[in-house]
Enzyme design. Structure first.
Site, mmCIF file in Angstrom:
data_model
loop_
_atom_site.group_PDB
_atom_site.id
_atom_site.type_symbol
_atom_site.label_atom_id
_atom_site.label_comp_id
_atom_site.label_asym_id
_atom_site.label_seq_id
_atom_site.Cartn_x
_atom_site.Cartn_y
_atom_site.Cartn_z
ATOM 1 C CG ASN A 11 34.247 42.813 43.246
ATOM 2 O OD1 ASN A 11 33.255 42.886 42.518
ATOM 3 N ND2 ASN A 11 34.652 41.668 43.773
ATOM 4 C CE LYS A 13 33.018 41.088 46.932
ATOM 5 N NZ LYS A 13 33.346 40.344 48.126
ATOM 6 C CG HIS A 98 35.896 37.395 43.372
ATOM 7 N ND1 HIS A 98 35.216 36.809 44.403
ATOM 8 C CD2 HIS A 98 36.384 38.573 43.852
ATOM 9 C CE1 HIS A 98 35.269 37.602 45.465
ATOM 10 N NE2 HIS A 98 35.973 38.687 45.154
ATOM 11 C CD GLU A 100 32.365 37.112 46.909
ATOM 12 O OE1 GLU A 100 31.904 37.841 46.014
ATOM 13 O OE2 GLU A 100 32.765 37.544 48.008
ATOM 14 C CD GLU A 169 39.877 39.598 46.383
ATOM 15 O OE1 GLU A 169 39.588 40.711 46.813
ATOM 16 O OE2 GLU A 169 39.058 38.871 45.821
ATOM 17 N N GLY A 175 35.244 39.965 53.290
ATOM 18 C CA GLY A 175 33.927 40.283 53.848
ATOM 19 C C GLY A 175 33.872 40.338 55.363
ATOM 20 C CB SER A 217 38.400 42.640 55.641
ATOM 21 O OG SER A 217 37.454 41.586 55.579
ATOM 22 N N GLY A 238 35.960 45.365 48.233
ATOM 23 C CA GLY A 238 34.559 44.951 48.116
ATOM 24 C C GLY A 238 33.668 45.912 48.878
HETATM 25 P P1 PGA Z 1 35.736 42.778 50.857
HETATM 26 O O1 PGA Z 1 35.729 42.021 49.447
HETATM 27 O O2 PGA Z 1 36.541 44.043 50.692
HETATM 28 O O3 PGA Z 1 34.298 43.053 51.147
HETATM 29 O O4 PGA Z 1 36.371 41.834 51.843
HETATM 30 C C1 PGA Z 1 36.873 41.928 48.664
HETATM 31 C C2 PGA Z 1 36.596 41.046 47.455
HETATM 32 O O5 PGA Z 1 35.956 40.000 47.602
HETATM 33 O O6 PGA Z 1 37.004 41.391 46.326
#
Ligand code: PGA
Length: 258
Positions: A11, A13, A98, A100, A169, A175, A217, A238
């Site tokens: 992803n 983003k 998601h 976000e 998630e 993140g 993460s 991510g």
């Molecule tokens: P991250 O994001 O691997 O940077 O924690 C995962 C996601 O939000 O899909």
């Protein structure tokens, strides 16, 4: 896509900043994916890069996903992207719900409409669920997840369930550094609860067939433990998917333990 293979989803983003950089990253991942026969790989670039990147690829190792899609097919919806548009650009998958996007106001009802539209359009849905830090600390996260699952899947017929992948998630783990990802033992427990929820809605056989991913993460350092001890069917990646080196390492680990 069979459950026998691990599924690793990148992803991106709102990255990278230019199409040139996106192409460079994609070509490096494409090269890294060449020997990876036992892992299904999906890349979700920003929609504006999707068609062009998909046109660079004729193989079968990598599939493309939208990061979101609107439920209407067309019309006066400024800024939105429809499922037919994503498909036309080469995406077979779509991420829905998601955290976000939910944080920017997407409701459980919106997520449900998107899931229904996506399965109706023949896309494979990567349905994101996950609790906040507050819900996790208060110990209410399992009830929270149960509610998120049942509302996201409301009205999805049994025969469309094979088109849905659940990506768990936990918001508090997104993140951060790899050390701050969810611990594999806790992940395993949560995955069992998610499967139990699916079984209550659709029966045990359907729950066992459904792929459950983990996101938050992930990176080369925790890939093996999350997949093996967490007993998930794959990862939604991510930050680490923006480094072809790290992402390639993750693919190699998934391939090795598949
Ligand atoms: P991250 O994001 O691997 O940077 O924690 C995962 C996601 O939000 O899909």
């Amino acid at each position: 896509m069979s459950k026998a293979k691990k599924l690793i989803v990148a992803n991106w983003k709102m990255n990278p900043e230019t199409y040139g950089k996106a192409e460079e990253l994609f070509l490096e991942i494409k090269e890294a994916a060449r020997p990876i026969s036992k892992v299904d790989i999906v890349i979700a670039p920003p929609a504006i890069y999707l068609g062009e990147l998909a046109s660079l690829y004729s193989g079968s190792r990598i599939a493309f996903a939208g990061q979101d899609a609107f439920w209407e097919k067309k019309g006066a919806h400024t800024g939105e992207i429809s499922l037919p548009m994503l498909k036309d650009s080469g995406a077979t998958h779509v991420i829905v719900g998601h955290s976000e996007r939910r944080a920017r106001g997407e409701s459980d009802e919106d997520v449900n409409k998107k899931v229904l539209a996506a399965v109706g359009a023949g896309s494979i849905v990567i349905l994101c669920i996950g609790e906040s830090d507050r819900d996790h600390r208060s110990g209410h996260h399992l009830e929270f997840l149960t509610k998120q699952i049942s509302s996201a899947l409301r009205g999805v017929p049994q025969n469309k369930l094979s088109r849905i992948v659940v990506a768990y998630e936990p918001i508090w783990a997104i993140g951060k550094s790899e050390e701050e990802a969810m611990q594999p033992a806790e992940l395993h427990e949560t995955v069992l609860i998610i499967k139990k929820n699916i079984a209550q809605l659709y029966g045990k056989a359907a729950a066992l067939k459904m792929r459950i991913l983990y996101g938050g993460s992930t990176g080369p350092k925790n890939t093996e433990r999350l997949l093996a001890e967490g007993e998930v069917d794959g990862l939604l990646v991510g930050k680490a998917s923006l480094s072809s080196k790290e992402f390639a390492e993750m693919l190699q680990i998934a391939q090795r333990i598949s």
